[in-house]
Design a protein around this motif. Structure first.
Motif, PDB file in Angstrom:
ATOM      1  N   GLY A  86     -21.903   8.639 -26.649  1.00 31.28           N
ATOM      2  CA  GLY A  86     -21.579   9.662 -27.782  1.00 31.28           C
ATOM      3  C   GLY A  86     -20.313  10.174 -27.348  1.00 31.28           C
ATOM      4  O   GLY A  86     -19.289  10.400 -28.248  1.00 31.28           O
ATOM      5  N   ALA A  90     -16.888   9.414 -29.884  1.00 40.67           N
ATOM      6  CA  ALA A  90     -16.467  10.615 -30.459  1.00 40.67           C
ATOM      7  C   ALA A  90     -14.974  11.030 -30.176  1.00 40.67           C
ATOM      8  O   ALA A  90     -14.177  11.381 -31.081  1.00 40.67           O
ATOM      9  N   THR A  91     -14.606  10.412 -29.068  1.00 45.68           N
ATOM     10  CA  THR A  91     -13.201  10.930 -28.509  1.00 45.68           C
ATOM     11  C   THR A  91     -12.215   9.782 -28.629  1.00 45.68           C
ATOM     12  O   THR A  91     -10.997  10.033 -28.883  1.00 45.68           O
ATOM     13  N   ARG A  96     -14.870   3.988 -31.663  1.00 41.78           N
ATOM     14  CA  ARG A  96     -15.708   4.271 -32.623  1.00 41.78           C
ATOM     15  C   ARG A  96     -15.885   3.155 -33.663  1.00 41.78           C
ATOM     16  O   ARG A  96     -16.846   2.901 -34.007  1.00 41.78           O
ATOM     17  N   ASP A 100     -19.632   1.867 -32.933  1.00 40.89           N
ATOM     18  CA  ASP A 100     -20.480   2.929 -33.929  1.00 40.89           C
ATOM     19  C   ASP A 100     -21.286   2.054 -34.604  1.00 40.89           C
ATOM     20  O   ASP A 100     -22.724   2.253 -34.994  1.00 40.89           O
ATOM     21  N   SER A 146     -22.327  12.408 -30.176  1.00 41.68           N
ATOM     22  CA  SER A 146     -21.072  12.053 -30.923  1.00 41.68           C
ATOM     23  C   SER A 146     -20.858  13.069 -32.054  1.00 41.68           C
ATOM     24  O   SER A 146     -19.708  13.181 -32.504  1.00 41.68           O
ATOM     25  N   GLY A 147     -22.103  13.496 -32.708  1.00 42.47           N
ATOM     26  CA  GLY A 147     -21.924  14.575 -33.822  1.00 42.47           C
ATOM     27  C   GLY A 147     -21.224  15.723 -33.616  1.00 42.47           C
ATOM     28  O   GLY A 147     -20.240  16.357 -34.184  1.00 42.47           O
ATOM     29  N   ILE A 149     -19.521  16.419 -30.807  1.00 46.23           N
ATOM     30  CA  ILE A 149     -18.022  16.257 -30.361  1.00 46.23           C
ATOM     31  C   ILE A 149     -17.202  16.341 -31.656  1.00 46.23           C
ATOM     32  O   ILE A 149     -16.124  16.832 -31.601  1.00 46.23           O
ATOM     33  N   ALA A 150     -17.572  15.559 -32.434  1.00 49.01           N
ATOM     34  CA  ALA A 150     -16.753  15.415 -33.721  1.00 49.01           C
ATOM     35  C   ALA A 150     -16.754  16.494 -34.360  1.00 49.01           C
ATOM     36  O   ALA A 150     -15.619  16.870 -35.288  1.00 49.01           O
ATOM     37  N   SER A 151     -17.496  17.692 -34.473  1.00 48.44           N
ATOM     38  CA  SER A 151     -17.467  18.763 -35.401  1.00 48.44           C
ATOM     39  C   SER A 151     -17.167  19.868 -34.370  1.00 48.44           C
ATOM     40  O   SER A 151     -17.309  21.026 -34.994  1.00 48.44           O
ATOM     41  N   VAL A 179     -20.257  21.762 -27.196  1.00 53.34           N
ATOM     42  CA  VAL A 179     -21.206  20.790 -27.676  1.00 53.34           C
ATOM     43  C   VAL A 179     -22.544  20.889 -26.940  1.00 53.34           C
ATOM     44  O   VAL A 179     -23.240  20.128 -27.503  1.00 53.34           O
TER      45      VAL A 179
END
Lengths: 262, 290
Positions: A86, A90-91, A96, A100, A146-147, A149-151, A179
């Motif tokens: 994740g 995400a980074t 990704r 993904d 992953s969600g 970190i992305a947000s 996170v």
């Protein structure tokens, strides 16, 4: 920690227990008076006696231990892999785009569908069991991490930039705490799925474990043993969940919603 | 520096160096120097064009103008958060291309870290200090903003005004040479705002950092600033500069205060009026117009 007065909380918990208690007592009476045979659904007293016998003989402890070790190992592997994947996905955008889609496709496969393949590949000993549990734990953790970190709030990252945090410090002091809550929710979901999958894993052939008690109870027509195993599962799952919360609560103390949602 | 300079220079031919558009106090070495700063976004939108500004040690400059005139963009370029398309920003002679230890920022929102308590937030940017030094500085800052009792509380437990005070303390505690504030009080009610103005000036009086504050509130600009620089939009440029010339603390009902407010309002009005009439319709024809 502020909450409703103790009395009211106690009353509420009591209300929740009322229904199962009434049902249990009702069934007990029905079997005792001969209104029902209790052959396929034994009365609570017999389930209790079976549970007691299992506990007294040390069998219960052995089975619970076997199950917990499998769940624990599978959870550790799955959670570690989920967090790592994740975080990487995400980074690193290239990663990704690369992995993904494949992971999302694999996620769509019902995890029990792996059972035959795992048995072919790894036999029926511990490896496929732990692996199956790990697969079950992996996906919710992966998606959550992953969600999360992305947000992460870009505005908070900017605060880190203003104070010239290095990449490492930024990750440690801003990304990680940001996170954490979502990650913990993912871990809880994963742990729950771990208990789901340990049953499937032990159904595919085991000589010990709570799942074995289930199979054994079915083959030798011992519904009281099945019920005892189910109760043991419920207790073990709940206790594991509570342990996870107790371990992680200090990390999310700052959260407004933490106490309510956990 | 006079009020009229800004207007006068509009009629002058554009100097070759383009540095003649400076809004400056005119003496001493500036702490903050902005020269010919422009920002064009990837889609071709010109957010800022040829900004020149120099600010002296301890001076408070307010940037004022309607939304969309690039105030925040300018502040972000000075902070080193974004890259300029052209031009330079210097603090004490050093070019700013990324966030700089001597430049502090207070954003429009408090942007406190929810997982740190109030004291943790105030001390967040303090690096290279012993624990005791850190604690002393944080305690001092908390005392100055009237939140000594609240060091152990979570940000979510504070009111909006208190949160913004914590954000201001967080910026001051790092002892910046230049402090940038981006409409820090715009979300607060008038009473809270007044209190925060006083605390900001209090903190400023201690170490006298150079302050650039973006605002769309004329009263706020006149209360805080030594100079009010009016911006005009599309692309964002500096227009007139109004020197306030009042001693502190300022009395908002004094005739001199009222007069300063009127001067700023008049400058704002002028910056809006000729925009349609005498401004060039398109960038291509601008050279001829100049």
């Amino acid at each position: 920690m502020r909450g409703p007065p103790l009395l009211r909380r106690g009353a509420r918990a009591g209300l929740g227990l009322l229904l199962p208690l009434v049902l249990a007592v009702g069934w007990e009476i029905a079997v005792a008076t001969g209104a029902a045979s209790g052959r396929l659904l034994p009365p609570p007293s017999r389930i209790g006696a079976t549970l007691w016998d299992l506990a007294a003989s040390g069998d219960l402890r052995m089975h619970v231990e076997a199950t917990l070790i499998r769940v624990g190992l599978g959870f550790l592997c799955g959670a570690a892999a989920g967090i790592l994947a994740g975080a990487l996905v995400a980074t690193i955008p290239a990663l990704r785009w690369l992995i993904d889609p494949s992971l999302q496709a694999l996620r769509a496969v019902p995890s029990l569908a792996w059972v035959p393949l795992f048995i072919l590949w790894f036999g029926i000993l511990e490896t496929p069991k732990v692996l199956l549990i790990a697969v079950g734990v992996f996906f919710p953790v992966y998606v959550a991490v992953s969600g999360a970190i992305a947000s992460v709030d870009r505005k908070l990252v900017e605060v880190g930039r203003i104070f010239r945090l290095s990449r490492l410090a930024l990750a440690r002091r801003i990304l990680l705490p940001a996170v954490l809550p979502a990650t913990l929710v993912g871990l809880r979901t994963g742990l729950g799925l771990g208990f789901l999958f340990v049953v499937a894993a032990e159904l595919m052939g085991a000589s010990e474990g709570l799942g074995y008690l289930l199979v054994d109870g079915q083959q030798f027509s011992k519904p009281d043993q099945i019920m005892a195993a189910i109760i043991a599962f419920a207790l073990a799952g709940k206790l594991a969940d509570m342990a996870l919360i107790a371990l992680t609560l200090p990390l999310t103390r700052w959260q407004d919603t933490a106490r309510e949602s956990l | 520096m006079s009020v009229g300079q800004g207007r006068a220079k509009r009629a002058e031919p554009r100097p070759a160096s383009r540095s003649g558009t400076h809004a400056t106090l005119g003496q001493g070495t500036p702490v903050l120097l902005v020269d010919d700063l422009s920002k064009t976004y990837a889609d071709g939108t010109r957010a800022l064009d040829g900004i020149g500004l120099s600010v002296q040690q301890g001076e408070i400059v307010a940037l004022i103008g309607g939304s969309g005139c690039g105030k925040t963009t300018l502040l972000r370029l000075i902070a080193g958060l974004d890259q300029a398309s052209r031009g330079v920003v210097q603090v004490d002679g050093a070019a700013i291309r990324e966030p700089h230890p001597r430049v502090g920022v207070v954003f429009q929102e408090p942007r406190l870290l929810p997982w740190l308590d109030v004291a943790g937030n105030v001390g967040f940017g303090l690096a290279g200090l012993t624990r005791a030094e850190r604690r002393a500085r944080v305690a001092h800052a908390l005392e100055r903003i009237g939140l000594s009792e609240h060091g152990g509380r979570w940000p979510r437990e504070l009111s909006g005004g208190q949160q913004q005070r914590v954000a201001i303390a967080r910026a001051f505690v790092a002892q910046p040479r230049v402090l940038l504030l981006d409409e820090p009080f715009s979300a607060l009610d008038a009473f809270t705002r007044k209190g925060l103005h006083e605390q900001l000036l209090d903190l400023w009086a201690e170490s006298k950092p150079t302050i650039v504050i973006v605002t769309h509130d004329v009263g706020e600009a006149v209360t805080l600033a030594d100079r009010v620089v009016v911006m005009r939009p599309r692309p964002g440029r500096l227009d007139e500069t109004v020197a306030i010339g009042l001693s502190r603390p300022r009395d908002p009902v004094a005739a001199t205060y009222e007069e300063a407010v009127r001067r700023v309002l008049a400058a704002l009005d002028r910056s809006l009026r000729p925009a349609a009439a005498s401004r060039p319709p398109a960038p291509e024809t601008r050279a001829a117009w100049w």
